[in-house]
Design a protein around this motif. Structure first.
Motif, PDB file in Angstrom:
ATOM      1  N   ALA A  19       0.928  -1.227  -0.009  1.00 49.95           N
ATOM      2  CA  ALA A  19       0.052  -0.109   0.048  1.00 49.95           C
ATOM      3  C   ALA A  19       0.936   1.075  -0.020  1.00 49.95           C
ATOM      4  O   ALA A  19       0.576   2.311  -0.892  1.00 49.95           O
ATOM      5  CB  ALA A  19      -0.853   0.020   1.353  1.00 49.95           C
ATOM      6  N   HIS A  20       2.065   1.272   0.851  1.00 49.01           N
ATOM      7  CA  HIS A  20       2.775   2.319   0.928  1.00 49.01           C
ATOM      8  C   HIS A  20       3.491   2.634  -0.500  1.00 49.01           C
ATOM      9  O   HIS A  20       3.424   3.810  -0.978  1.00 49.01           O
ATOM     10  CB  HIS A  20       3.865   2.188   1.946  1.00 49.01           C
ATOM     11  CG  HIS A  20       4.997   2.873   1.824  1.00 49.01           C
ATOM     12  ND1 HIS A  20       4.983   4.333   2.307  1.00 49.01           N
ATOM     13  CD2 HIS A  20       6.408   3.219   1.109  1.00 49.01           C
ATOM     14  CE1 HIS A  20       6.113   4.863   1.782  1.00 49.01           C
ATOM     15  NE2 HIS A  20       6.940   4.192   1.124  1.00 49.01           N
ATOM     16  N   TYR A  21       4.038   1.681  -1.013  1.00 47.89           N
ATOM     17  CA  TYR A  21       4.724   1.971  -2.423  1.00 47.89           C
ATOM     18  C   TYR A  21       3.691   2.304  -3.687  1.00 47.89           C
ATOM     19  O   TYR A  21       4.087   2.968  -4.440  1.00 47.89           O
ATOM     20  CB  TYR A  21       5.451   0.688  -2.669  1.00 47.89           C
ATOM     21  CG  TYR A  21       6.891   0.833  -1.850  1.00 47.89           C
ATOM     22  CD1 TYR A  21       7.674   1.735  -1.951  1.00 47.89           C
ATOM     23  CD2 TYR A  21       7.014  -0.150  -0.844  1.00 47.89           C
ATOM     24  CE1 TYR A  21       8.936   2.007  -1.327  1.00 47.89           C
ATOM     25  CE2 TYR A  21       8.299   0.003   0.032  1.00 47.89           C
ATOM     26  CZ  TYR A  21       9.041   1.151  -0.386  1.00 47.89           C
ATOM     27  OH  TYR A  21      10.356   1.239   0.638  1.00 47.89           O
ATOM     28  N   ALA A  22       2.580   1.717  -3.631  1.00 50.92           N
ATOM     29  CA  ALA A  22       1.533   2.078  -4.643  1.00 50.92           C
ATOM     30  C   ALA A  22       1.302   3.598  -4.440  1.00 50.92           C
ATOM     31  O   ALA A  22       1.295   4.104  -5.388  1.00 50.92           O
ATOM     32  CB  ALA A  22       0.190   1.281  -4.362  1.00 50.92           C
ATOM     33  N   ALA A  23       1.084   3.990  -3.160  1.00 54.38           N
ATOM     34  CA  ALA A  23       0.525   5.221  -3.221  1.00 54.38           C
ATOM     35  C   ALA A  23       1.745   6.308  -2.919  1.00 54.38           C
ATOM     36  O   ALA A  23       1.640   7.354  -3.808  1.00 54.38           O
ATOM     37  CB  ALA A  23       0.149   5.606  -1.511  1.00 54.38           C
ATOM     38  N   ARG A  24       2.852   5.799  -2.754  1.00 56.04           N
ATOM     39  CA  ARG A  24       4.232   6.644  -3.085  1.00 56.04           C
ATOM     40  C   ARG A  24       4.551   6.687  -4.516  1.00 56.04           C
ATOM     41  O   ARG A  24       5.045   7.595  -5.028  1.00 56.04           O
ATOM     42  CB  ARG A  24       5.369   5.899  -2.290  1.00 56.04           C
ATOM     43  CG  ARG A  24       6.671   6.770  -2.419  1.00 56.04           C
ATOM     44  CD  ARG A  24       7.720   6.252  -1.370  1.00 56.04           C
ATOM     45  NE  ARG A  24       8.913   7.012  -1.841  1.00 56.04           N
ATOM     46  CZ  ARG A  24      10.067   6.855  -1.017  1.00 56.04           C
ATOM     47  NH1 ARG A  24      10.205   6.122   0.219  1.00 56.04           N
ATOM     48  NH2 ARG A  24      11.282   7.592  -1.423  1.00 56.04           N
ATOM     49  N   GLY A  25       4.216   5.700  -5.199  1.00 55.87           N
ATOM     50  CA  GLY A  25       4.486   5.658  -6.591  1.00 55.87           C
ATOM     51  C   GLY A  25       3.625   6.790  -7.303  1.00 55.87           C
ATOM     52  O   GLY A  25       4.145   7.376  -8.430  1.00 55.87           O
ATOM     53  N   ALA A 110      -2.671  18.636  -7.524  1.00 53.72           N
ATOM     54  CA  ALA A 110      -2.450  17.672  -8.550  1.00 53.72           C
ATOM     55  C   ALA A 110      -2.786  16.146  -7.913  1.00 53.72           C
ATOM     56  O   ALA A 110      -3.242  15.195  -8.582  1.00 53.72           O
ATOM     57  CB  ALA A 110      -1.100  17.507  -9.142  1.00 53.72           C
ATOM     58  N   THR A 111      -2.560  16.165  -6.525  1.00 52.56           N
ATOM     59  CA  THR A 111      -2.744  14.708  -6.343  1.00 52.56           C
ATOM     60  C   THR A 111      -4.318  14.600  -5.463  1.00 52.56           C
ATOM     61  O   THR A 111      -4.611  13.377  -5.282  1.00 52.56           O
ATOM     62  CB  THR A 111      -1.745  14.635  -4.913  1.00 52.56           C
ATOM     63  OG1 THR A 111      -1.660  15.361  -3.825  1.00 52.56           O
ATOM     64  CG2 THR A 111      -0.422  14.501  -5.450  1.00 52.56           C
ATOM     65  N   ALA A 112      -4.775  15.729  -5.391  1.00 51.36           N
ATOM     66  CA  ALA A 112      -6.219  15.661  -4.643  1.00 51.36           C
ATOM     67  C   ALA A 112      -7.126  14.679  -5.414  1.00 51.36           C
ATOM     68  O   ALA A 112      -7.894  13.951  -4.750  1.00 51.36           O
ATOM     69  CB  ALA A 112      -6.786  17.284  -4.598  1.00 51.36           C
ATOM     70  N   PRO A 113      -7.400  14.793  -6.666  1.00 54.78           N
ATOM     71  CA  PRO A 113      -8.323  14.073  -7.160  1.00 54.78           C
ATOM     72  C   PRO A 113      -7.898  12.301  -7.158  1.00 54.78           C
ATOM     73  O   PRO A 113      -8.908  11.662  -7.139  1.00 54.78           O
ATOM     74  CB  PRO A 113      -8.416  14.344  -8.959  1.00 54.78           C
ATOM     75  CG  PRO A 113      -7.360  15.251  -8.851  1.00 54.78           C
ATOM     76  CD  PRO A 113      -6.559  15.693  -7.650  1.00 54.78           C
ATOM     77  N   VAL A 114      -6.799  12.218  -7.429  1.00 56.72           N
ATOM     78  CA  VAL A 114      -6.217  10.828  -7.043  1.00 56.72           C
ATOM     79  C   VAL A 114      -6.432  10.364  -5.669  1.00 56.72           C
ATOM     80  O   VAL A 114      -6.907   9.325  -5.539  1.00 56.72           O
ATOM     81  CB  VAL A 114      -4.468  10.641  -7.341  1.00 56.72           C
ATOM     82  CG1 VAL A 114      -4.172   9.202  -7.147  1.00 56.72           C
ATOM     83  CG2 VAL A 114      -4.353  11.171  -8.934  1.00 56.72           C
ATOM     84  N   THR A 115      -6.108  11.024  -4.644  1.00 59.44           N
ATOM     85  CA  THR A 115      -6.412  10.977  -3.228  1.00 59.44           C
ATOM     86  C   THR A 115      -7.966  10.558  -3.015  1.00 59.44           C
ATOM     87  O   THR A 115      -8.110   9.665  -2.374  1.00 59.44           O
ATOM     88  CB  THR A 115      -5.730  11.895  -2.493  1.00 59.44           C
ATOM     89  OG1 THR A 115      -4.373  12.154  -2.618  1.00 59.44           O
ATOM     90  CG2 THR A 115      -6.014  11.983  -0.996  1.00 59.44           C
ATOM     91  N   ALA A 116      -8.760  11.601  -3.882  1.00 57.85           N
ATOM     92  CA  ALA A 116     -10.278  11.125  -3.508  1.00 57.85           C
ATOM     93  C   ALA A 116     -10.645   9.951  -3.934  1.00 57.85           C
ATOM     94  O   ALA A 116     -11.474   9.120  -3.631  1.00 57.85           O
ATOM     95  CB  ALA A 116     -10.934  12.312  -4.209  1.00 57.85           C
ATOM     96  N   ARG A 117     -10.025   9.428  -5.170  1.00 57.75           N
ATOM     97  CA  ARG A 117     -10.347   8.238  -5.774  1.00 57.75           C
ATOM     98  C   ARG A 117      -9.844   6.930  -5.114  1.00 57.75           C
ATOM     99  O   ARG A 117     -10.431   5.914  -4.790  1.00 57.75           O
ATOM    100  CB  ARG A 117      -9.763   8.363  -7.220  1.00 57.75           C
ATOM    101  CG  ARG A 117     -10.654   9.036  -8.103  1.00 57.75           C
ATOM    102  CD  ARG A 117     -10.257   8.810  -9.724  1.00 57.75           C
ATOM    103  NE  ARG A 117      -8.866   9.274  -9.924  1.00 57.75           N
ATOM    104  CZ  ARG A 117      -8.440  10.162 -10.317  1.00 57.75           C
ATOM    105  NH1 ARG A 117      -9.261  11.152 -10.540  1.00 57.75           N
ATOM    106  NH2 ARG A 117      -7.066  10.179 -10.683  1.00 57.75           N
ATOM    107  N   VAL A 118      -8.588   7.023  -4.475  1.00 57.75           N
ATOM    108  CA  VAL A 118      -8.050   6.130  -3.617  1.00 57.75           C
ATOM    109  C   VAL A 118      -8.884   5.933  -2.429  1.00 57.75           C
ATOM    110  O   VAL A 118      -9.042   4.790  -2.028  1.00 57.75           O
ATOM    111  CB  VAL A 118      -6.483   6.381  -3.381  1.00 57.75           C
ATOM    112  CG1 VAL A 118      -5.884   5.304  -2.493  1.00 57.75           C
ATOM    113  CG2 VAL A 118      -5.785   6.502  -4.772  1.00 57.75           C
TER     114      VAL A 118
END
Length: 150
Positions: A19-25, A110-118
């Motif tokens: 999970a860490h490396y997926a999010a960090r990627g 830039a990361t907000a929409p990705v964070t919302a989807r994750v």
């Protein structure tokens, strides 16, 4: 119980790492587009979110504790942020520059929409349970690392 819940893996070190490396990627992909590294972003965020201006030693120690990074590497990171004019020397302190603050805001946007989807749709109770487990794992791992390096 749903079939997903019945087959969901038990949380363990491997699941946490994946999970860490997926999010960090994802984050590193965004950061690369802005010309900074993960470690630079962590250091810059530490400077921006500090309650008061930090000395280089205090900021380096905070980043080292967060990332479990080599202190010399953290110093290089701070020097890189100074060279990029994302941090500035102000007497005995390092302060984030307007450019540093703007960069963090752009990365956040830039990361907000990705964070919302994750993270979206995960029940609050699950997030609370995960938060408690992760806090406990962090506490225990920090204690183990301290014992190993004492």
């Amino acid at each position: 119980m749903t079939s997903t819940a019945a087959t969901a893996p038990v949380a363990d070190a491997r699941a946490l790492g994946l999970a860490h490396y997926a999010a960090r990627g994802v984050l590193e992909h965004v950061l690369a587009g802005h010309g900074i590294t993960f470690q630079q972003q962590v250091a810059l965020r530490s400077a921006v979110t500090a309650d008061a201006p930090q000395t280089a030693d205090r900021l380096a120690a905070q980043v080292q504790r967060s990332l479990k990074a080599d202190p010399a590497e953290v110093r290089v990171t701070l020097d890189e942020l100074l060279a990029k004019e994302l941090l500035a020397v102000d007497g005995a302190h390092l302060r984030p520059t307007d450019a540093g603050r703007e960069l963090l805001a752009a990365v956040g946007a830039a990361t907000a929409p990705v964070t919302a989807r994750v993270w979206g749709g995960i029940p609050a109770g699950d997030l609370a349970a995960a938060g408690r487990v992760l806090a406990l794992v962090t506490e225990r791992a920090d204690a183990e690392l301290a014992a190993l390096t004492a």
